[in-house]
Design a protein around this motif. Sequence first.
Motif, PDB file in Angstrom:
ATOM      1  N   VAL A  12     -51.046  -3.478  12.832  1.00 48.98           N
ATOM      2  CA  VAL A  12     -49.529  -3.199  11.845  1.00 48.98           C
ATOM      3  C   VAL A  12     -49.767  -4.679  12.214  1.00 48.98           C
ATOM      4  N   SER A  13     -48.829  -4.387  13.252  1.00 52.72           N
ATOM      5  CA  SER A  13     -48.387  -5.818  14.046  1.00 52.72           C
ATOM      6  C   SER A  13     -49.113  -7.169  13.837  1.00 52.72           C
ATOM      7  N   CYS A  14     -49.851  -6.823  13.094  1.00 52.58           N
ATOM      8  CA  CYS A  14     -50.317  -8.207  12.592  1.00 52.58           C
ATOM      9  C   CYS A  14     -50.697  -8.819  12.082  1.00 52.58           C
ATOM     10  N   VAL A  15     -50.206  -7.806  10.971  1.00 49.70           N
ATOM     11  CA  VAL A  15     -50.124  -8.007   9.578  1.00 49.70           C
ATOM     12  C   VAL A  15     -49.429  -8.754   9.656  1.00 49.70           C
ATOM     13  N   PRO A  16     -49.618  -9.831   8.324  1.00 47.06           N
ATOM     14  CA  PRO A  16     -48.449 -11.323   7.798  1.00 47.06           C
ATOM     15  C   PRO A  16     -47.906 -10.844   7.038  1.00 47.06           C
ATOM     16  N   ALA A  17     -46.291 -11.444   7.399  1.00 39.93           N
ATOM     17  CA  ALA A  17     -45.843 -10.938   6.468  1.00 39.93           C
ATOM     18  C   ALA A  17     -44.926 -11.539   5.286  1.00 39.93           C
ATOM     19  N   VAL A  18     -44.635 -11.728   4.294  1.00 36.94           N
ATOM     20  CA  VAL A  18     -44.533 -12.892   2.775  1.00 36.94           C
ATOM     21  C   VAL A  18     -43.334 -12.314   2.502  1.00 36.94           C
ATOM     22  N   ALA A  19     -42.759 -13.336   2.600  1.00 37.18           N
ATOM     23  CA  ALA A  19     -41.319 -13.491   2.528  1.00 37.18           C
ATOM     24  C   ALA A  19     -40.906 -14.064   1.288  1.00 37.18           C
ATOM     25  N   GLU A  20     -39.878 -13.808  -0.082  1.00 40.82           N
ATOM     26  CA  GLU A  20     -39.026 -14.289  -0.586  1.00 40.82           C
ATOM     27  C   GLU A  20     -38.796 -16.449  -0.303  1.00 40.82           C
ATOM     28  N   GLU A  21     -38.977 -16.678  -1.548  1.00 43.89           N
ATOM     29  CA  GLU A  21     -38.198 -17.985  -1.500  1.00 43.89           C
ATOM     30  C   GLU A  21     -37.190 -18.133  -0.205  1.00 43.89           C
ATOM     31  N   ASN A  22     -36.920 -18.888   0.837  1.00 40.54           N
ATOM     32  CA  ASN A  22     -35.267 -19.074   1.658  1.00 40.54           C
ATOM     33  C   ASN A  22     -35.837 -19.930   2.252  1.00 40.54           C
ATOM     34  N   MET A  23     -36.390 -21.198   2.213  1.00 42.14           N
ATOM     35  CA  MET A  23     -36.488 -21.706   1.882  1.00 42.14           C
ATOM     36  C   MET A  23     -36.222 -23.558   1.179  1.00 42.14           C
ATOM     37  N   PHE A  24     -35.759 -23.994   1.110  1.00 43.70           N
ATOM     38  CA  PHE A  24     -35.269 -25.291   0.030  1.00 43.70           C
ATOM     39  C   PHE A  24     -35.315 -26.582   0.437  1.00 43.70           C
ATOM     40  N   LEU A  25     -35.819 -27.778  -0.209  1.00 47.38           N
ATOM     41  CA  LEU A  25     -35.929 -29.076   0.640  1.00 47.38           C
ATOM     42  C   LEU A  25     -35.878 -29.544  -1.009  1.00 47.38           C
ATOM     43  N   HIS A  26     -34.812 -30.531  -0.630  1.00 50.44           N
ATOM     44  CA  HIS A  26     -34.233 -30.941  -1.646  1.00 50.44           C
ATOM     45  C   HIS A  26     -33.544 -32.784  -1.407  1.00 50.44           C
ATOM     46  N   GLY A  27     -33.502 -33.386  -2.310  1.00 53.56           N
ATOM     47  CA  GLY A  27     -33.147 -35.278  -1.348  1.00 53.56           C
ATOM     48  C   GLY A  27     -32.528 -36.089  -3.054  1.00 53.56           C
ATOM     49  N   THR A  28     -32.559 -37.369  -2.828  1.00 56.17           N
ATOM     50  CA  THR A  28     -32.244 -38.024  -3.178  1.00 56.17           C
ATOM     51  C   THR A  28     -33.352 -39.579  -3.471  1.00 56.17           C
ATOM     52  N   LEU A  29     -34.160 -39.934  -3.772  1.00 56.53           N
ATOM     53  CA  LEU A  29     -34.514 -41.086  -3.870  1.00 56.53           C
ATOM     54  C   LEU A  29     -34.385 -42.503  -4.021  1.00 56.53           C
ATOM     55  N   VAL A  30     -33.495 -43.190  -3.866  1.00 55.74           N
ATOM     56  CA  VAL A  30     -33.042 -44.723  -4.374  1.00 55.74           C
ATOM     57  C   VAL A  30     -33.869 -46.123  -3.540  1.00 55.74           C
ATOM     58  N   GLN A  31     -33.536 -46.919  -4.615  1.00 56.16           N
ATOM     59  CA  GLN A  31     -33.790 -48.458  -4.023  1.00 56.16           C
ATOM     60  C   GLN A  31     -32.583 -49.263  -3.470  1.00 56.16           C
ATOM     61  N   ASN A  32     -32.663 -49.032  -2.172  1.00 55.09           N
ATOM     62  CA  ASN A  32     -31.916 -50.446  -1.605  1.00 55.09           C
ATOM     63  C   ASN A  32     -31.851 -51.935  -2.145  1.00 55.09           C
ATOM     64  N   ALA A  33     -30.784 -52.303  -1.982  1.00 53.63           N
ATOM     65  CA  ALA A  33     -30.414 -53.909  -2.728  1.00 53.63           C
ATOM     66  C   ALA A  33     -31.230 -54.962  -1.644  1.00 53.63           C
ATOM     67  N   CYS A  34     -31.087 -54.350  -0.628  1.00 46.02           N
ATOM     68  CA  CYS A  34     -31.776 -55.457   0.799  1.00 46.02           C
ATOM     69  C   CYS A  34     -32.581 -54.869   1.067  1.00 46.02           C
ATOM     70  N   THR A  35     -33.000 -55.608   2.249  1.00 47.63           N
ATOM     71  CA  THR A  35     -33.721 -55.323   3.403  1.00 47.63           C
ATOM     72  C   THR A  35     -33.312 -55.469   4.403  1.00 47.63           C
ATOM     73  N   LEU A  36     -32.959 -54.857   5.465  1.00 41.49           N
ATOM     74  CA  LEU A  36     -32.653 -55.275   6.834  1.00 41.49           C
ATOM     75  C   LEU A  36     -33.306 -55.933   7.771  1.00 41.49           C
ATOM     76  N   LEU A  37     -33.520 -56.946   8.080  1.00 40.34           N
ATOM     77  CA  LEU A  37     -34.331 -57.557   8.586  1.00 40.34           C
ATOM     78  C   LEU A  37     -35.030 -56.654  10.181  1.00 40.34           C
ATOM     79  N   PRO A  38     -36.299 -56.568  10.173  1.00 44.39           N
ATOM     80  CA  PRO A  38     -36.253 -55.583  11.509  1.00 44.39           C
ATOM     81  C   PRO A  38     -35.595 -55.623  12.347  1.00 44.39           C
ATOM     82  N   GLU A  39     -35.987 -57.372  13.224  1.00 51.40           N
ATOM     83  CA  GLU A  39     -35.250 -58.016  14.294  1.00 51.40           C
ATOM     84  C   GLU A  39     -33.278 -57.704  14.363  1.00 51.40           C
ATOM     85  N   ASP A  40     -33.416 -57.308  13.412  1.00 56.18           N
ATOM     86  CA  ASP A  40     -31.698 -57.391  13.644  1.00 56.18           C
ATOM     87  C   ASP A  40     -31.559 -55.272  13.639  1.00 56.18           C
ATOM     88  N   GLU A  41     -32.386 -54.596  13.147  1.00 54.96           N
ATOM     89  CA  GLU A  41     -31.945 -53.617  13.618  1.00 54.96           C
ATOM     90  C   GLU A  41     -31.279 -52.980  15.056  1.00 54.96           C
TER      91      GLU A  41
END
Length: 172
Positions: A12-41
């Motif tokens: 009984v304890s090995c039966v997987p449990a299915v939860a309702e939706e409880n994790m939400f991932l979100h964000g915003t994708l943007v375009q940067n106006a410039c690229t920082l020169l890698p040596e200047d990071e």
Amino acid sequence: MIKLFALVVVLVSCVPAVAEENMFLHGTLVQNACTLLPEDEYVSVDFKTIANRDLYSYTRTPSKPFSIRFIDCDTSVGNIIKIKFTGTESKSLPGLLALDAGSKASGIAIGLQDAQGAALPLRQTTVLKNISNGNNVVTLKAYVEAEPGAISQRNIKEGSFSAVANFTIEYE
């Protein structure tokens, strides 16, 4: 009978449990106006050797310039560069960087400025430059300043020192 009961509990304890939706991932994708020169990071400013008598006399060192370079700038995406520095703030000189705990020196803090010498206090976003298409360079400055209490009590301690700041770039 006891063994059978234990086996049923394990099954009984090995039966997987299915939860309702409880994790939400979100964000915003943007375009940067410039690229920082890698040596200047990662930018390093070496103050070389500073005489404490100069700090007692003038309270701070001359500013030492450093640059952050941007490539592939596109002004249709954004034409202004903003910067914000974060780090451990000096208690004696608010807005300036405190020295790292491993520093041997004490009684000093590190300040940041724009190219014209205006202060760039920690945790404040500052407009640095209107950019043009292509490559752009932002020149900034850093300096060492003696803490007022260390000057009045004449207890600036000599030794190596370091401080770390992070910078965040925004485009508008």
